[in-house]
Design a protein around this motif. Structure first.
Motif, PDB file in Angstrom:
ATOM      1  N   PHE A  79       0.853  -1.187   0.000  1.00  0.00           N
ATOM      2  CA  PHE A  79       0.000   0.000   0.000  1.00  0.00           C
ATOM      3  C   PHE A  79       0.893   1.242   0.000  1.00  0.00           C
ATOM      4  N   HIS A  80       0.779   2.052  -1.040  1.00  0.00           N
ATOM      5  CA  HIS A  80       1.680   3.195  -1.189  1.00  0.00           C
ATOM      6  C   HIS A  80       1.362   4.295  -0.182  1.00  0.00           C
ATOM      7  N   ALA A  81       2.334   5.184   0.006  1.00  0.00           N
ATOM      8  CA  ALA A  81       2.190   6.311   0.919  1.00  0.00           C
ATOM      9  C   ALA A  81       1.623   7.516   0.175  1.00  0.00           C
ATOM     10  N   ALA A 161       2.541  -4.753   3.472  1.00  0.00           N
ATOM     11  CA  ALA A 161       3.541  -3.736   3.781  1.00  0.00           C
ATOM     12  C   ALA A 161       3.080  -2.399   3.248  1.00  0.00           C
ATOM     13  N   GLY A 162       3.657  -1.341   3.808  1.00  0.00           N
ATOM     14  CA  GLY A 162       3.382   0.000   3.325  1.00  0.00           C
ATOM     15  C   GLY A 162       4.262   1.000   4.032  1.00  0.00           C
ATOM     16  N   HIS A 163       4.321   2.194   3.451  1.00  0.00           N
ATOM     17  CA  HIS A 163       5.047   3.320   4.033  1.00  0.00           C
ATOM     18  C   HIS A 163       4.058   4.358   4.537  1.00  0.00           C
ATOM     19  N   SER A 164       4.293   4.920   5.702  1.00  0.00           N
ATOM     20  CA  SER A 164       3.542   6.059   6.213  1.00  0.00           C
ATOM     21  C   SER A 164       2.033   5.782   6.196  1.00  0.00           C
ATOM     22  N   ALA A 165       1.249   6.499   5.380  1.00  0.00           N
ATOM     23  CA  ALA A 165      -0.183   6.204   5.298  1.00  0.00           C
ATOM     24  C   ALA A 165      -0.426   4.785   4.806  1.00  0.00           C
ATOM     25  N   GLY A 166       0.449   4.293   3.922  1.00  0.00           N
ATOM     26  CA  GLY A 166       0.328   2.902   3.467  1.00  0.00           C
ATOM     27  C   GLY A 166       0.563   1.906   4.572  1.00  0.00           C
ATOM     28  N   ALA A 167       1.442   2.244   5.515  1.00  0.00           N
ATOM     29  CA  ALA A 167       1.651   1.378   6.676  1.00  0.00           C
ATOM     30  C   ALA A 167       0.423   1.378   7.570  1.00  0.00           C
ATOM     31  N   ASN A 168      -0.228   2.535   7.684  1.00  0.00           N
ATOM     32  CA  ASN A 168      -1.493   2.618   8.414  1.00  0.00           C
ATOM     33  C   ASN A 168      -2.523   1.686   7.775  1.00  0.00           C
ATOM     34  N   VAL A 191       5.087  -5.519   7.295  1.00  0.00           N
ATOM     35  CA  VAL A 191       6.182  -4.563   7.404  1.00  0.00           C
ATOM     36  C   VAL A 191       5.571  -3.169   7.392  1.00  0.00           C
ATOM     37  N   LEU A 192       5.707  -2.456   8.497  1.00  0.00           N
ATOM     38  CA  LEU A 192       5.189  -1.095   8.612  1.00  0.00           C
ATOM     39  C   LEU A 192       6.373  -0.141   8.658  1.00  0.00           C
ATOM     40  N   ILE A 193       6.546   0.647   7.612  1.00  0.00           N
ATOM     41  CA  ILE A 193       7.677   1.557   7.508  1.00  0.00           C
ATOM     42  C   ILE A 193       7.210   2.979   7.795  1.00  0.00           C
ATOM     43  N   HIS A 194       7.718   3.531   8.904  1.00  0.00           N
ATOM     44  CA  HIS A 194       7.386   4.888   9.330  1.00  0.00           C
ATOM     45  C   HIS A 194       5.871   5.094   9.372  1.00  0.00           C
ATOM     46  N   PRO A 195       5.154   4.247  10.111  1.00  0.00           N
ATOM     47  CA  PRO A 195       3.688   4.260  10.058  1.00  0.00           C
ATOM     48  C   PRO A 195       3.075   5.582  10.524  1.00  0.00           C
TER      49      PRO A 195
END
Length: 319
Positions: A79-81, A161-168, A191-195
């Motif tokens: 899921f993209h940020a 997995a996702g970054h930022s909003a994607g991690a949410n 994998v939650l990157i900088h959620p």
């Protein structure tokens, strides 16, 4: 200075997005689109698919090179940020990142292009993402029409997995897996990157940086104006979610940056998850001296390469 009438600016988040009184939306970055391809350096193939023609929900799929025995591979729903409102699954930032990750980890990826706020406020992005997860799962029993999923995916080794909003989004999809299925797949880990998480009451270093926290909180209200609990909405503050212990995987990697304000929420998430009664294992990896999603802007720096290696290793631990 904002002008009157239709040209009046009603929402302005500098360098991100601007909304005018007449409803016009101006996205200030993340608007570029790159086509699917076969990457010259890695051999990673990508293609685009439409999941739901009625809503326009679509995805970009990635397939690694060098699988001569056609082994079934782990797969990642990504899921993209972009704060739920900018960037897409077809942006160069995420296309380039996933090319690198697929080449390193040898996994199949489904990168979801969910509808974005403010035209489609939350929870639409969550509903689109869940529809994409169910679409992927529909291939587990031989159904579905996507050959790459039917021929190359091991449905007992699914990751989010996702970054930022994607991690949410990834976290909230994990909650739905734990409470609602779907059948036919096993969510091994996330994998939650900088959620992008938050909450009404400041924690840790947020207390000395209330200006940045206020911007994060305001942004949540912008993309989810109907949230009854504001920043304590369980979608934004997992500590307030009574379903937290039902998270539908057994391992979790949370990546944070030392200089990122959201580091506080990533670490707090780990603490609350461990206290909730969830039976899995969660690990925090911190990038020293780095700020929010630094690796997307400087993907060849040492810290970014180290993170890429760690994520790839995590996706292959079950082999």
């Amino acid at each position: 200075m904002a002008s009157s009438g239709a040209e009046e600016i009603v929402h302005d988040f500098p360098s991100i997005i601007r909304v005018y009184r007449d409803g016009r939306v101006e996205r200030l970055r993340g608007t570029d689109i790159v086509p699917p391809s076969t990457n010259h350096d890695t051999g990673v193939q990508s293609k685009d698919v439409v999941i739901d023609p009625e809503t326009g929900l679509s995805a970009r799929l990635y397939l690694p090179n060098n699988n001569p025995h056609h082994n079934k591979l782990p797969f990642l729903v990504y899921f993209h940020a972009g704060g739920f409102c900018i960037e897409t699954a077809f942006s160069s930032t995420y296309h380039n990142y996933l090319n690198s990750l697929v080449a390193k980890a040898k996994v199949v990826v489904v990168s979801v292009d969910y509808r974005r706020a403010p035209e489609h406020p939350l929870p639409i992005a969550y509903d689109d993402s869940w529809a994409a997860v169910k679409w992927v799962a529909s291939h587990s029993s031989g159904g579905g029409g996507e050959v790459w999923l039917k021929d190359y995916v091991d449905f007992d080794r699914m990751f989010f997995a996702g970054h930022s909003a994607g991690a949410n989004i990834a976290h909230n999809m994990g909650i739905r897996v734990g409470s609602d299925g779907p059948d036919g797949v096993k969510l091994v880990g996330m994998v939650l990157i900088h959620p992008y998480f938050g909450g009404k009451d400041p924690i840790g270093g947020e207390k000395t940086n209330m200006g940045r926290k206020a911007v994060c909180d305001k942004f949540w209200g912008f993309v989810n104006p109907s949230a009854e609990d504001g920043c304590d909405d369980p979608l934004f503050n997992p500590a307030k979610d009574p379903k937290l212990s039902s998270l539908g995987c057994n391992k979790l990697l949370v990546c944070v940056g030392e200089k990122d304000l959201l580091k506080e929420r990533g670490c707090y998430y780990k603490e609350e998850l461990e206290k909730s009664g969830w039976g899995g294992v969660v690990e925090i990896v911190e990038s020293a001296g780095e700020d929010h999603v630094f690796h997307l802007f400087n993907p060849t720096c040492d810290s970014a390469l180290a993170m890429l290696d760690r994520v790839a290793s995590f996706l292959n631990q079950d082999k």
